[in-house]
Scaffold this active site. Sequence first.
Site, PDB file in Angstrom:
ATOM      1  N   TYR A  57      -1.460   9.950  -0.384  1.00  0.00           N
ATOM      2  CA  TYR A  57      -1.351   9.837  -2.147  1.00  0.00           C
ATOM      3  C   TYR A  57      -1.131  11.064  -2.727  1.00  0.00           C
ATOM      4  CZ  TYR A  57      -3.535   5.118  -0.789  1.00  0.00           C
ATOM      5  OH  TYR A  57      -3.368   3.739  -0.258  1.00  0.00           O
ATOM      6  N   HIS A 116      -3.173   5.385   8.624  1.00  0.00           N
ATOM      7  CA  HIS A 116      -2.810   4.605   7.448  1.00  0.00           C
ATOM      8  C   HIS A 116      -1.679   3.607   7.930  1.00  0.00           C
ATOM      9  CE1 HIS A 116      -1.730   5.783   3.277  1.00  0.00           C
ATOM     10  NE2 HIS A 116      -1.710   4.405   3.132  1.00  0.00           N
ATOM     11  N   SER A 146      -5.202   0.682   9.609  1.00  0.00           N
ATOM     12  CA  SER A 146      -4.521  -0.199   8.257  1.00  0.00           C
ATOM     13  C   SER A 146      -3.136  -0.540   8.550  1.00  0.00           C
ATOM     14  CB  SER A 146      -4.520   0.884   7.060  1.00  0.00           C
ATOM     15  OG  SER A 146      -4.027   0.258   6.013  1.00  0.00           O
ATOM     16  N   GLN A 168      -7.476  -2.280   7.069  1.00  0.00           N
ATOM     17  CA  GLN A 168      -7.219  -2.577   5.735  1.00  0.00           C
ATOM     18  C   GLN A 168      -5.553  -3.061   5.561  1.00  0.00           C
ATOM     19  OE1 GLN A 168      -6.043   0.646   2.018  1.00  0.00           O
ATOM     20  NE2 GLN A 168      -8.338   0.931   3.015  1.00  0.00           N
ATOM     21  N   PRO A 199      -5.137  -6.295  -4.227  1.00  0.00           N
ATOM     22  CA  PRO A 199      -5.738  -7.827  -4.392  1.00  0.00           C
ATOM     23  C   PRO A 199      -5.313  -8.702  -5.410  1.00  0.00           C
ATOM     24  CG  PRO A 199      -7.504  -6.106  -5.017  1.00  0.00           C
ATOM     25  CD  PRO A 199      -6.266  -5.389  -4.628  1.00  0.00           C
ATOM     26  N   SER A 242      -8.022   0.517 -10.857  1.00  0.00           N
ATOM     27  CA  SER A 242      -7.808   0.474 -12.394  1.00  0.00           C
ATOM     28  C   SER A 242      -8.162   1.673 -12.915  1.00  0.00           C
ATOM     29  CB  SER A 242      -8.833  -0.800 -12.939  1.00  0.00           C
ATOM     30  OG  SER A 242      -8.306  -0.631 -14.509  1.00  0.00           O
TER      31      SER A 242
HETATM   32  N1  LIG Z   1      -3.680   0.881   3.135  1.00  0.00           N
HETATM   33  C1  LIG Z   1      -2.514   0.764   2.674  1.00  0.00           C
HETATM   34  O1  LIG Z   1      -1.366   0.901   3.080  1.00  0.00           O
HETATM   35  C2  LIG Z   1      -2.730   0.497   0.985  1.00  0.00           C
HETATM   36  C3  LIG Z   1      -1.228   0.074   0.252  1.00  0.00           C
HETATM   37  C4  LIG Z   1      -1.427  -0.151  -1.124  1.00  0.00           C
HETATM   38  C5  LIG Z   1      -2.463  -0.086  -1.463  1.00  0.00           C
HETATM   39  N2  LIG Z   1      -3.855   0.600  -1.031  1.00  0.00           N
HETATM   40  C6  LIG Z   1      -5.212   0.808  -1.553  1.00  0.00           C
HETATM   41  O2  LIG Z   1      -5.385  -0.494  -2.346  1.00  0.00           O
HETATM   42  C7  LIG Z   1      -5.741  -0.001  -3.693  1.00  0.00           C
HETATM   43  C8  LIG Z   1      -5.487  -1.000  -4.909  1.00  0.00           C
HETATM   44  O3  LIG Z   1      -4.220  -1.558  -4.569  1.00  0.00           O
HETATM   45  P1  LIG Z   1      -2.803  -1.484  -5.621  1.00  0.00           P
HETATM   46  O4  LIG Z   1      -3.156  -0.243  -6.449  1.00  0.00           O
HETATM   47  O5  LIG Z   1      -1.645  -1.540  -4.892  1.00  0.00           O
HETATM   48  O6  LIG Z   1      -3.052  -2.955  -6.435  1.00  0.00           O
HETATM   49  P2  LIG Z   1      -4.088  -3.654  -7.381  1.00  0.00           P
HETATM   50  O7  LIG Z   1      -5.566  -3.140  -7.283  1.00  0.00           O
HETATM   51  O8  LIG Z   1      -3.621  -5.151  -6.712  1.00  0.00           O
HETATM   52  O9  LIG Z   1      -3.439  -3.659  -8.872  1.00  0.00           O
HETATM   53  C9  LIG Z   1      -3.597  -2.311  -9.474  1.00  0.00           C
HETATM   54  C10 LIG Z   1      -2.843  -2.550 -10.903  1.00  0.00           C
HETATM   55  O10 LIG Z   1      -3.677  -3.529 -11.584  1.00  0.00           O
HETATM   56  C11 LIG Z   1      -3.849  -3.567 -12.849  1.00  0.00           C
HETATM   57  N3  LIG Z   1      -5.368  -4.165 -12.983  1.00  0.00           N
HETATM   58  C12 LIG Z   1      -6.336  -3.995 -12.268  1.00  0.00           C
HETATM   59  N4  LIG Z   1      -7.205  -4.882 -12.919  1.00  0.00           N
HETATM   60  C13 LIG Z   1      -6.897  -5.503 -14.007  1.00  0.00           C
HETATM   61  C14 LIG Z   1      -7.291  -6.460 -14.646  1.00  0.00           C
HETATM   62  N5  LIG Z   1      -8.388  -6.952 -14.531  1.00  0.00           N
HETATM   63  N6  LIG Z   1      -6.514  -6.962 -15.630  1.00  0.00           N
HETATM   64  C15 LIG Z   1      -5.193  -6.733 -15.596  1.00  0.00           C
HETATM   65  N7  LIG Z   1      -4.665  -5.563 -14.670  1.00  0.00           N
HETATM   66  C16 LIG Z   1      -5.565  -5.088 -13.789  1.00  0.00           C
HETATM   67  C17 LIG Z   1      -4.168  -1.880 -12.866  1.00  0.00           C
HETATM   68  O11 LIG Z   1      -3.681  -1.386 -14.006  1.00  0.00           O
HETATM   69  P3  LIG Z   1      -4.709  -0.668 -14.956  1.00  0.00           P
HETATM   70  O12 LIG Z   1      -5.087   0.595 -14.454  1.00  0.00           O
HETATM   71  O13 LIG Z   1      -4.210  -0.787 -16.214  1.00  0.00           O
HETATM   72  O14 LIG Z   1      -6.062  -1.492 -15.007  1.00  0.00           O
HETATM   73  C18 LIG Z   1      -3.075  -1.523 -11.851  1.00  0.00           C
HETATM   74  O15 LIG Z   1      -1.916  -1.164 -12.392  1.00  0.00           O
HETATM   75  C19 LIG Z   1      -4.834   1.222  -4.003  1.00  0.00           C
HETATM   76  O16 LIG Z   1      -5.180   2.015  -5.129  1.00  0.00           O
HETATM   77  C20 LIG Z   1      -5.000   1.864  -2.790  1.00  0.00           C
HETATM   78  O17 LIG Z   1      -6.237   2.778  -2.788  1.00  0.00           O
HETATM   79  C21 LIG Z   1      -3.642   0.803   0.377  1.00  0.00           C
END
Ligand SMILES: NC(=O)c1ccc[n+]([C@@H]2O[C@H](COP(=O)([O-])OP(=O)(O)OC[C@H]3O[C@@H](n4cnc5c(N)ncnc54)[C@H](OP(=O)(O)O)[C@@H]3O)[C@@H](O)[C@H]2O)c1
Length: 280
Positions: A57, A116, A146, A168, A199, A242
């Site tokens: 990241y 990862h 993951s 993950q 999620p 977020s």
């Molecule tokens: N292992 C892997 O390969 C892998 C891949 C992807 C992600 N991840 C991990 O999982 C974490 C989460 O996944 P993600 O960031 O892809 O997606 P996510 O959590 O599904 O979505 C994040 C987005 O949703 C918005 N959000 C969050 N809560 C909200 C709410 N209550 N209402 C409206 N919008 C909301 C956030 O904007 P705001 O900031 O404006 O709230 C952000 O733009 C990552 O940050 C990372 O740490 C791991």
Amino acid sequence: MKYKKLYDGADIPVLGQGTWGLGGGMAPDHSHDSTAIDAIRTAIELGYTHIDTAEMYGGGHTEELVGQAVSEYNREELFITSKIWKQTMDHQDVINALEGSLKRLGTDYLDLYLIHRPNRDIPIEETFRGLNALIEQGKVRYLGVSNFGLRQLKRAQTLCDTQIVTNQVRYHLHERKCVANGVLEYCQANNILLTAYSPIDRGYLLDDPTVKQIAARYDATPAQVALHWLISQPQVIALPMSTNRRHLEENLGALELELSESDIERLNRIELPESVLFPE
Ligand SMILES: NC(=O)c1ccc[n+]([C@@H]2O[C@H](COP(=O)([O-])OP(=O)(O)OC[C@H]3O[C@@H](n4cnc5c(N)ncnc54)[C@H](OP(=O)(O)O)[C@@H]3O)[C@@H](O)[C@H]2O)c1
């Protein structure tokens, strides 16, 4: 916060704070550093003690930001996960990669270290030789993987000297690959946590008509319904991300939500949008 159990009885929070995008995509971006640090600190103040990051990241910069953000908290009260990227997975690379992560995070141990992504170019025995050594040295408390499929997960278990505590994977109402490929069922049967990333599908889930309808009935929000659906399943924890205090607070509301069995069933059978069924 609510907790689930790791295989040894230790607690892990059911919701953690993701960090993808803070400090850049795959390369460092310093333009929003203070917003990113504030977001992580706000999350911790609100009760998110599990912080998920990765060496990939922001080309390492995200770990630096996490390090700055957590520096004013008691390390033992936090659960920090990081991940080793696929370029660096032979035995010595694993040792070096962990040292890099620890330095950027400003800590002398990780709670959880994940591979990862699977890497077909490097024998996974090599990777686990390094990971097992890190457990032995006390630099990592728990190991996991993951984005592993079922066969890869089983193989990892045979090579890991300790338990694989989690896989993950991407899992949300519109993404059920881990159900279809048997990974979720296997995790549930074998005391492995399934950590659901993205999620709320990076926000795309929030417009789903069924989710909106159910949310309205409980005076809840679609994000709370989407998160509750995940964490109400055995062995499933979730990692929303977020930068917005209101969203961070809102997402914690998923912990208190209680959906009826029939609504959970409706969510289980939700009609997947065409963009999921027929991706371009
Ligand atoms: N292992 C892997 O390969 C892998 C891949 C992807 C992600 N991840 C991990 O999982 C974490 C989460 O996944 P993600 O960031 O892809 O997606 P996510 O959590 O599904 O979505 C994040 C987005 O949703 C918005 N959000 C969050 N809560 C909200 C709410 N209550 N209402 C409206 N919008 C909301 C956030 O904007 P705001 O900031 O404006 O709230 C952000 O733009 C990552 O940050 C990372 O740490 C791991």
